[in-house]
Design an enzyme around this catalytic site. Structure first.
Site, PDB file in Angstrom:
ATOM      1  CG  ASP A 129      -0.206  -0.001   2.550  1.00  0.00           C
ATOM      2  OD1 ASP A 129       1.043  -0.042   2.559  1.00  0.00           O
ATOM      3  OD2 ASP A 129      -0.880   0.014   3.600  1.00  0.00           O
ATOM      4  CG  HIS A 130       3.467   2.490   3.035  1.00  0.00           C
ATOM      5  ND1 HIS A 130       2.333   1.936   3.580  1.00  0.00           N
ATOM      6  CD2 HIS A 130       3.953   3.338   3.983  1.00  0.00           C
ATOM      7  CE1 HIS A 130       2.158   2.416   4.808  1.00  0.00           C
ATOM      8  NE2 HIS A 130       3.120   3.282   5.065  1.00  0.00           N
ATOM      9  CG  ASP A 194       1.628   1.792   9.310  1.00  0.00           C
ATOM     10  OD1 ASP A 194       2.206   2.160   8.264  1.00  0.00           O
ATOM     11  OD2 ASP A 194       0.798   2.492   9.922  1.00  0.00           O
ATOM     12  NE  ARG A 476       2.052  10.184  12.285  1.00  0.00           N
ATOM     13  CZ  ARG A 476       2.386   8.899  12.378  1.00  0.00           C
ATOM     14  NH1 ARG A 476       3.110   8.337  11.426  1.00  0.00           N
ATOM     15  NH2 ARG A 476       1.996   8.170  13.401  1.00  0.00           N
ATOM     16  CB  SER A 671       6.392   6.534  10.845  1.00  0.00           C
ATOM     17  OG  SER A 671       6.736   5.278  10.326  1.00  0.00           O
ATOM     18  NE  ARG A 673       8.780   6.626   8.590  1.00  0.00           N
ATOM     19  CZ  ARG A 673       8.363   7.754   8.015  1.00  0.00           C
ATOM     20  NH1 ARG A 673       9.211   8.673   7.625  1.00  0.00           N
ATOM     21  NH2 ARG A 673       7.077   7.962   7.807  1.00  0.00           N
TER      22      ARG A 673
END
Length: 782
Positions: A129-130, A194, A476, A671, A673
């Site tokens: 999806d990213h 995520d 965000r 995030s 990440r």
């Protein structure tokens, strides 16, 4: 399934509705095995184990339990022996499943490959999806992404097939919507790579965002560690109506708690007002709970969740949840560490921003506030959708406003984009006419993907540096997040308010009181939005985009080309050498807010998420250097010249010089990440010293063998100068709860000493000593 339902009904008739659930469940246990999802018939929902663990812990603690405690403690590896103290002890947990989006799955799967294990131990999925950039429209953007990212998609598909991980192809939709539609259920514990994984709390699950290394632990069958969360209660009374939406609940809570007020806590919604919120609305609230730093958020099981389960083909789970409902709601008399009360009947529509999601304003005030602060009033673009607000109900309510405008001959004054949350949502809103209405009012329907919400937006209507305003239904709104333009003033609000402001074209429009003017001069007010919670007909599933892993993937080949600039196999980090860290340089002393977007930017950098050396070229390029108020400009203390942050870090590494980063409050918010932790480790960093950390980032740093440390006295931040040398003393006796010592050597020859705190437990200290959590996992295999 029919025989199961009949058995339940007969037992209820014989035992009475007041009969204890355990009698029913015991009578059914030999017959009823309910699959966790339609894609995993071999993995069952185990409410019996959850119930047994809850009873063990409740007896030990001898007090009523919150819902959060029931689900978290219900997944303890050792419920009888685990020390439990909110906010203090580390829990060893056994989550039910793992989910990964494609940008983080690359590094997670590379780490899993490095572990040497043959297959994942729990049900796991990858969601593409990213990596889809919004340019012209859904179909074209999706096709372009497939061509550009073919190497990465092939890697993820084959790695999934080899190691037993389900693969959702590009175009499937956003990870969190797919989870809600297929995998979340009341009482589940799910971890996802995520930060908006808490979306699943809208269906009564404890769903927590983590870094890839945490996901690897769970996929490897190792107990997962989480600091025992505090519990913040939010009691909802009254009911939503008119222009007020579920999004306004979390916008209000964000204004109360701020971006760090939920750190170390689960936010648990309860009270009579809960029943006025749809299941997908509850998911919206839980999703954006990530913006207050919460570990996760959750709602109690109710009839809105049961209806959603029924409508998404999971009536069997709903029936089972009904039988175990006592496990899926808080105990009467349970205690919260903090309690917030919100009367939904009095709640007004909100809009938060710019530049931070906790700057809350009633919509009725935003025009005046914007004028006072010099924020651009003209709304250039309105964007609805994203993982936070892309449900059928969201789209229907937005379409109801769009239709009112169209009926009066009006279209949007601002540009308008629509991001469906999943292929199922896209197909259903197309079938039911919502997509056409949104298109006719001026909307462009984008791909079923994250798109502009994460910076995957090829925006061309303004130049970089040009002040402008956008309004979104995203979660965000950090500086430059959506379009890489630091001058864009981004506001987050509900899809309904976005649609109204896109039609009006200005922040000065209050849809509750203000009038629009039709082309014929007629003035009219928009009626409050309406929309069905769920489609009256069943959902249209659209195209089948799921790839099931084979029963035996051992023969599947996973290739990583050594010449690739997208993928790179990982080399283990060096072990700690047993010595204190001495005379380290300050790479950068960061001023103010430093999110994971500042540390490891997304947008165009997403394509390098599987290549650690290439992605490291974005290290801290968005952080503000306190020495000169510039971004990506730091002094190389060995040469005296200024350079980019990653360039100076690489130079220090080439010279064998270790370094630290110094930061402010809530460092690493945003995030999940883990690249924001991998990159400093890869480029020679050893410690990150700040006033306070965001939860996920602090854990990610520990996992990669770095030292996340906090000032015992926050004022010590001011003592550090950009040209200092820093030593960290006490590592030979590194122990939980025992502070370390920092020694500063100033360039004028003077020295200063102060204490540094940490939250390491014994296991995490072993990660540091081994060089990383992955290194330690390998050590334990031998």
């Amino acid at each position: 399934m029919a025989s199961y339902c009949m058995t339940v009904t007969r037992l209820r008739m014989v035992l009475g509705n007041g009969a204890r659930r355990l009698h029913v469940s015991a009578a059914l246990s030999a017959k009823a095995k309910v699959a966790m999802s339609r894609y995993e018939p071999g993995s069952s929902v185990d409410y019996s184990k959850l119930q047994n663990n809850i009873e063990i812990v409740r007896k030990r603690l001898n007090r009523p339990l919150t819902l959060s405690e029931k689900i978290v403690y219900g997944h303890l590896d050792d419920p009888a022996g685990q020390e439990i103290a909110r906010g203090r002890t580390y829990l060893r947990l056994r989550p039910d499943r793992v989910a990964m989006q494609d940008a983080t799955a690359q590094m997670a799967m590379l780490q899993f490959i490095s572990s040497g294990l043959p297959r994942v131990a729990v049900p796991s999925t990858i969601h593409c999806d990213h990596l889809i950039e919004a340019q012209t429209g859904g179909a074209q953007d999706l096709q372009r992404a497939k061509e550009l990212n073919q190497e990465v998609y092939n890697f993820l598909a084959t790695a999934g097939a080899k190691y037993g991980v389900g693969f959702w192809k590009p175009g499937s939709g956003i990870i969190h919507q797919i989870i809600l539609e297929n995998y979340a259920y009341p009482g589940v514990m799910l971890i996802g790579t995520d930060s908006h994984t808490p979306n699943g709390g809208g269906l009564g699950g404890i769903c927590i965002g983590v870094g890839g290394a945490d996901a690897v632990d769970v996929m490897a069958g190792i107990p997962w560690e989480l600091k025992c969360p505090n519990v913040i209660g939010v009691k909802l009374t009254g009911s939503l109506s008119g222009w007020t939406s579920p999004k306004d609940v979390i916008l209000k809570v964000a204004g109360i708690l701020t971006v760090k007020g939920g750190t170390g806590a689960i936010v648990e919604y309860h009270g009579p007002g809960v029943d006025s919120i749809s299941c997908t609305g509850m998911a919206t609230i839980c999703n954006m709970g990530a913006e207050i730093g919460a570990t996760t958020s959750v709602f109690p099981y109710n009839h809105r969740m049961r209806t959603y389960l029924d409508k998404t083909g999971r009536s069997d789970i709903a029936l089972l949840a009904d039988e175990y409902k006592e496990c899926l709601v808080p105990d009467p008399g349970c205690q919260y560490d903090q309690l917030i009360e919100i009367n939904l009947s009095e709640l007004k529509p909100h809009i938060n921003g710019p530049f931070t999601p906790d700057l809350a304003h009633p919509v009725s005030d935003i025009g005046t506030v914007a004028e006072k602060n010099g924020w651009p009033l003209e709304v250039k673009v309105g964007l609805i959708g994203s993982c936070t607000n892309s449900s059928y109900e969201d789209m229907g309510r937005a379409a109801s406003l769009a239709k009112q405008a169209l009926d009066r001959g009006l279209k949007c004054k601002a540009q308008f984009t629509v991001t469906p949350g999943s292929e199922q949502i896209r197909a259903t809103i197309e079938r039911d006419g919502y997509a056409k209405i949104l298109n006719d009012v001026g909307g462009v329907v984008l791909a079923n993907a994250c798109g502009p919400c994460i910076g995957q937006w090829d925006r061309r209507d303004v130049k970089k540096g040009e002040k402008n305003t956008i309004v979104t239904s995203f979660n965000r709104n950090f500086t430059a997040r959506n379009d890489a333009n630091p001058a864009t003033h981004a506001f987050v609000t509900s899809p309904e308010i976005v649609t109204a402001l896109a039609i009006a074209g200005t922040l000065k429009f209050n849809p509750e009181t203000d009038y629009l003017t039709a082309p014929n001069g007629e003035k009219f007010k928009l009626e409050p939005p309406t929309g069905d919670e769920l489609p009256s007909r069943d959902f249209d599933p659209g195209q089948d985009t799921y790839q099931h892993p084979p029963a035996d993937g051992s023969s599947v080949r996973v290739d990583v080309n050594p010449q690739s600039n997208r993928l790179q196999l990982l080399e283990p980090f060096q072990k700690w050498d047993g010595k204190d860290l001495e005379d380290m340089r300050v790479l950068i002393k960061v001023k103010g807010k430093c999110t994971t977007d500042h540390i490891s930017a997304a947008g165009p950098w997403l394509k390098f998420r599987g290549h650690l050396d290439n992605i490291s070229n974005n290290l801290l390029i968005g952080a503000v250097n306190i020495e000169n108020d510039a971004v990506n400009k730091v002094r190389n203390q060995l040469t005296g010249e200024y350079g980019g942050v990653p360039d100076v870090a690489r130079y220090y590494k080439s010279q064998g010089v270790q370094w630290v980063v110094v930061g402010d409050d809530n460092y690493g918010e945003g995030s999940s990440r883990e690249h924001a932790a991998l990159e400093p480790r890869h480029l020679g960093g050893r410690a990150i010293i700040v006033k306070s950390f965001a939860r996920i980032h602090e854990t990610n740093l520990k996992k990669q063998g770095l030292l996340p440390l906090t000032f015992s006295d926050p004022r010590d931040y001011d003592k550090i100068r950009p040209d200092d040398k820093i030593s960290i003393i006490g590592l030979k006796s590194f122990a939980p709860g025992k502070p370390l010592t920092a020694v500063l050597k100033h360039s004028d020859g003077s020295e200063e000493t102060f204490q540094l705190n940490h939250t390491f437990n014994e296991t995490q200290i072993e990660w540091f000593q081994a060089g990383s959590a992955l290194n330690r996992m390998k050590e334990l295999q031998h």
